[in-house]
Design a protein around this motif. Structure first.
Motif, PDB file in Angstrom:
ATOM      1  N   MET A  11       0.842  -1.200   0.000  1.00  0.00           N
ATOM      2  CA  MET A  11       0.000   0.000   0.000  1.00  0.00           C
ATOM      3  C   MET A  11       0.874   1.246   0.000  1.00  0.00           C
ATOM      4  N   ALA A  12       0.543   2.232  -0.826  1.00  0.00           N
ATOM      5  CA  ALA A  12       1.353   3.443  -0.942  1.00  0.00           C
ATOM      6  C   ALA A  12       1.329   4.237   0.366  1.00  0.00           C
ATOM      7  N   GLN A  13       2.501   4.731   0.741  1.00  0.00           N
ATOM      8  CA  GLN A  13       2.600   5.509   1.970  1.00  0.00           C
ATOM      9  C   GLN A  13       1.942   6.875   1.790  1.00  0.00           C
ATOM     10  N   THR A  14       1.284   7.323   2.848  1.00  0.00           N
ATOM     11  CA  THR A  14       0.705   8.666   2.856  1.00  0.00           C
ATOM     12  C   THR A  14       1.447   9.510   3.879  1.00  0.00           C
ATOM     13  N   ILE A  15       1.838  10.706   3.459  1.00  0.00           N
ATOM     14  CA  ILE A  15       2.444  11.661   4.386  1.00  0.00           C
ATOM     15  C   ILE A  15       1.644  12.961   4.324  1.00  0.00           C
ATOM     16  N   ILE A  16       1.661  13.683   5.426  1.00  0.00           N
ATOM     17  CA  ILE A  16       1.079  15.023   5.470  1.00  0.00           C
ATOM     18  C   ILE A  16       2.213  15.985   5.794  1.00  0.00           C
ATOM     19  N   VAL A  17       2.454  16.919   4.890  1.00  0.00           N
ATOM     20  CA  VAL A  17       3.486  17.934   5.103  1.00  0.00           C
ATOM     21  C   VAL A  17       2.767  19.207   5.535  1.00  0.00           C
ATOM     22  N   ARG A  18       3.122  19.715   6.705  1.00  0.00           N
ATOM     23  CA  ARG A  18       2.382  20.843   7.275  1.00  0.00           C
ATOM     24  C   ARG A  18       3.301  22.028   7.547  1.00  0.00           C
ATOM     25  N   GLY A  19       2.712  23.225   7.550  1.00  0.00           N
ATOM     26  CA  GLY A  19       3.473  24.427   7.851  1.00  0.00           C
ATOM     27  C   GLY A  19       2.609  25.456   8.554  1.00  0.00           C
ATOM     28  N   ALA A  20       3.246  26.495   9.083  1.00  0.00           N
ATOM     29  CA  ALA A  20       2.493  27.631   9.623  1.00  0.00           C
ATOM     30  C   ALA A  20       1.803  28.376   8.491  1.00  0.00           C
ATOM     31  N   HIS A  21       2.405  28.305   7.303  1.00  0.00           N
ATOM     32  CA  HIS A  21       1.856  28.887   6.081  1.00  0.00           C
ATOM     33  C   HIS A  21       2.159  27.902   4.961  1.00  0.00           C
ATOM     34  N   ALA A  22       1.266  27.754   4.020  1.00  0.00           N
ATOM     35  CA  ALA A  22       1.502  26.905   2.859  1.00  0.00           C
ATOM     36  C   ALA A  22       1.224  27.705   1.597  1.00  0.00           C
ATOM     37  N   ILE A  23       2.246  27.833   0.756  1.00  0.00           N
ATOM     38  CA  ILE A  23       2.078  28.456  -0.559  1.00  0.00           C
ATOM     39  C   ILE A  23       1.829  27.322  -1.544  1.00  0.00           C
ATOM     40  N   ILE A  24       0.604  27.198  -1.988  1.00  0.00           N
ATOM     41  CA  ILE A  24       0.218  26.080  -2.847  1.00  0.00           C
ATOM     42  C   ILE A  24       0.626  26.330  -4.294  1.00  0.00           C
ATOM     43  N   ASP A  25       0.476  27.565  -4.758  1.00  0.00           N
ATOM     44  CA  ASP A  25       0.776  27.888  -6.155  1.00  0.00           C
ATOM     45  C   ASP A  25       1.109  29.371  -6.210  1.00  0.00           C
ATOM     46  N   PRO A  26       2.362  29.734  -6.514  1.00  0.00           N
ATOM     47  CA  PRO A  26       2.734  31.154  -6.513  1.00  0.00           C
ATOM     48  C   PRO A  26       1.956  31.977  -7.533  1.00  0.00           C
ATOM     49  N   ARG A  27       1.412  31.341  -8.563  1.00  0.00           N
ATOM     50  CA  ARG A  27       0.648  32.089  -9.565  1.00  0.00           C
ATOM     51  C   ARG A  27      -0.639  32.668  -8.982  1.00  0.00           C
ATOM     52  N   LEU A  28      -1.085  32.129  -7.858  1.00  0.00           N
ATOM     53  CA  LEU A  28      -2.311  32.605  -7.222  1.00  0.00           C
ATOM     54  C   LEU A  28      -2.069  33.803  -6.317  1.00  0.00           C
ATOM     55  N   GLY A  29      -0.803  34.190  -6.141  1.00  0.00           N
ATOM     56  CA  GLY A  29      -0.502  35.303  -5.249  1.00  0.00           C
ATOM     57  C   GLY A  29      -0.893  34.975  -3.817  1.00  0.00           C
ATOM     58  N   HIS A  30      -1.258  36.012  -3.080  1.00  0.00           N
ATOM     59  CA  HIS A  30      -1.588  35.815  -1.677  1.00  0.00           C
ATOM     60  C   HIS A  30      -2.783  34.875  -1.498  1.00  0.00           C
ATOM     61  N   ALA A  31      -3.646  34.790  -2.503  1.00  0.00           N
ATOM     62  CA  ALA A  31      -4.813  33.897  -2.414  1.00  0.00           C
ATOM     63  C   ALA A  31      -4.397  32.430  -2.376  1.00  0.00           C
ATOM     64  N   GLY A  32      -3.174  32.145  -2.796  1.00  0.00           N
ATOM     65  CA  GLY A  32      -2.685  30.767  -2.773  1.00  0.00           C
ATOM     66  C   GLY A  32      -1.987  30.387  -1.489  1.00  0.00           C
ATOM     67  N   VAL A  33      -2.017  31.273  -0.479  1.00  0.00           N
ATOM     68  CA  VAL A  33      -1.388  30.986   0.812  1.00  0.00           C
ATOM     69  C   VAL A  33      -2.455  30.481   1.783  1.00  0.00           C
ATOM     70  N   ILE A  34      -2.195  29.338   2.402  1.00  0.00           N
ATOM     71  CA  ILE A  34      -3.131  28.757   3.371  1.00  0.00           C
ATOM     72  C   ILE A  34      -2.516  28.850   4.763  1.00  0.00           C
ATOM     73  N   PRO A  35      -3.094  29.651   5.667  1.00  0.00           N
ATOM     74  CA  PRO A  35      -2.590  29.668   7.047  1.00  0.00           C
ATOM     75  C   PRO A  35      -2.769  28.295   7.681  1.00  0.00           C
ATOM     76  N   GLY A  36      -1.720  27.833   8.376  1.00  0.00           N
ATOM     77  CA  GLY A  36      -1.794  26.504   8.965  1.00  0.00           C
ATOM     78  C   GLY A  36      -2.014  25.429   7.928  1.00  0.00           C
TER      79      GLY A  36
END
Length: 514
Positions: free
Chosen positions: A1-26
């Motif tokens: 079975m494929a391993q699942t990991i969760i990578v977490r941060g205080a802030h997550a930049i998902i896609d820089p093209r989205l600008g600030h809207a692409g930042v997820i707090p926590g």
């Protein structure tokens, strides 16, 4: 079975093209089997994936891995090998005195330097991968890179012209008799056999290594070091291989700009267009001395350009007109080119160089400079496109490859303080360095953890490199380097005034004599 990991941060930049809207707090991303399956807040994702391994303590910045879309994979810089950087036309002779590390050492060093500063995708752009030894080194280098866990694009590169000087046949006639005979093999050789050997090597590497996780690209080293016949074969091979990316150096110096005009009677990019090599699968390295009409053509065809700000300063090249290129629609990516500003292949510092250099494009007080998000776009999604991974790498959307980094924020936000309202992407680009990268995940696999590489024996690698370099140059290499050193002054005379009129009306005006 494929391993699942969760990578977490205080802030997550998902896609820089989205600008600030692409930042997820926590924010966090869930990666299963090497692929991102979800992105969102850690609080919402963790209960859905009980038993997943948690990466990160929630105090860091999570963002896509950085991309070096143009490296030569030498492992050590010219400075470390005892050679000063200089104008390209001089350096091509001076570099002959650099120790040539075995490929298993150079690839390991190059991978280490990239991974430790958050670069998860590297394009190794070969240079003079000639003959049986070039083929052997290519295979060993690829296998070594893959063993480190870094994501790889690899392009074997050769020159079938200009191996000594541009306009080589005429240049040889300017040499005194003794040097003329010694120089002839650099210029006069069986070019068809040379090309046949190159395309055999490309096919061999492509069939052996090209896959969903690794890309093999075509690479005539320079537009200025390739015959028309060779470039036509490059175009045909790219079409045969379903539009594989083609990467070549272009207009790195004013001398190259002059050579294109002298030889073809037109700007180099227009000559390449005659050959079908101004297309969306073509990438130009440097592209410093392009003209406005060339930029318009490049943008219309959606070509890519890799820009290497630190290298261009080291090599006294000039400044790539990144802002006009982007405005025209060119996909601009970041390359480290083995010569970063701190001489350490720090991808985060090169990102900052990209951000800072191109603030110079105008003195209009109402004009916006390159933003941190735009710089991050250049160093992630744009680089992925240039390296043949467009739409697969560079952002952390579901379905994309699980390449991510965690950056410690102690220096960035807690040394001793930063306004909590200040944008986190801006803070990262303005203040972070490669040493702040704590964790690196490639394809869902942790390859650097708590600043410690997990796939490379650093102490053993450094010991081997020091032992090899301490031996000095082999006699054959030193003799060749000594010959090139004797030819170098004649090349300087040959190029003499070529740069004149090539530098008028620059794109970036930084000061004035009057």
């Amino acid at each position: 079975m494929a391993q699942t990991i969760i990578v977490r941060g205080a802030h997550a930049i998902i896609d820089p093209r989205l600008g600030h809207a692409g930042v997820i707090p926590g924010g966090a991303v869930v990666i299963t089997g090497g692929t991102v399956v979800e992105a969102g807040s850690f609080a919402a994702l963790a209960p859905k994936h009980l038993g997943a391994r948690i990466i990160g303590d929630g105090t860091q910045l999570l963002l896509p891995g950085l991309v070096d879309a143009h490296s030569h994979g030498r492992g050590l810089s010219p400075i470390q090998k005892g050679v000063h950087n200089d104008f390209l036309e001089n350096a091509l002779f001076d570099w002959a005195y650099m120790p040539i590390l075995p490929p298993e050492l150079s690839a390991s060093l190059c991978a280490l330097r990239h991974l430790r500063s958050g670069c998860t995708l590297l394009h190794h752009n070969g240079f003079d991968d000639d003959g049986a030894e070039g083929a052997r080194r290519a295979h060993v280098a690829i296998r070594t890179y893959l063993s480190t866990g870094i994501r790889l694009a690899f392009s074997p590169g050769v020159r079938d012209e200009s191996k000594l000087a541009m306009g080589g046949e005429e240049f040889v006639d300017t040499l005194p008799p003794g040097l003329k005979e010694a120089a002839r093999p650099f210029v006069f050789f069986d070019k068809k056999a040379f090309a046949d050997e190159y395309f055999r090597l490309f096919d061999e590497l492509y069939e052996t290594y090209n896959s969903g996780d690794t890309r093999v690209l075509l690479a005539p080293c320079w537009a200025h070091g390739a015959s028309e016949a060779f470039l036509r074969r490059v175009r045909a091979k790219a079409e045969e291989r379903s539009g594989v990316m083609v990467h070549m150096h272009l207009l790195q110096s004013p001398v190259q700009k002059a050579y294109g005009l002298r030889r073809h009677g037109k700007p180099t990019v227009f000559w390449l267009d005659d050959l079908g090599l101004v297309e969306s699968n073509v990438v130009y390295g440097h592209a410093i001395h392009v003209t406005e009409p060339e930029i318009e053509l490049m943008g219309g065809r959606r070509v890519s350009v890799t820009s290497h700000p630190s290298c261009n300063f080291h090599m006294r090249n000039g400044i790539t007109p990144v802002m006009p290129l982007r405005a025209a629609g060119v996909n601009v990516a970041m390359g480290l080119d083995d010569k970063t500003i701190n001489d350490d292949e720090d991808a985060v510092m090169e990102l900052r160089m990209m951000h800072k250099v191109h603030r110079l494009h105008t003195f209009d007080l109402a004009a916006h400079p390159l933003s941190a998000y735009e710089a991050l776009e250049i160093a992630t999604v744009n680089g992925a496109q240039a390296a043949g991974f467009g739409g697969e790498v560079g952002a952390l959307h579901p379905g994309m490859k699980g390449d991510a980094i965690l950056v410690d924020l102690d220096r960035v936000t807690r040394d001793p303080w930063i306004d909590p309202q200040f944008d986190i992407a801006e803070a990262f680009v303005e203040r972070a360095m490669g040493v702040d990268v704590a964790t690196v995940v490639v394809d869902g696999r942790v390859v650097v953890e708590d600043h410690r590489p997990l796939t490379i024996d650093v102490d053993g690698l450094y010991r081997e490199v020091r032992e090899f370099c301490a031996r000095g140059l082999p006699l054959e290499q030193r003799a060749r380097a000594d010959l090139l050193a004797r030819i170098k002054p004649y090349v300087q005379t040959w190029y003499g005034t070529w740069h004149e009129t090539m530098l008028d009306r620059p794109f970036y005006r930084v000061n004035s004599r009057v």
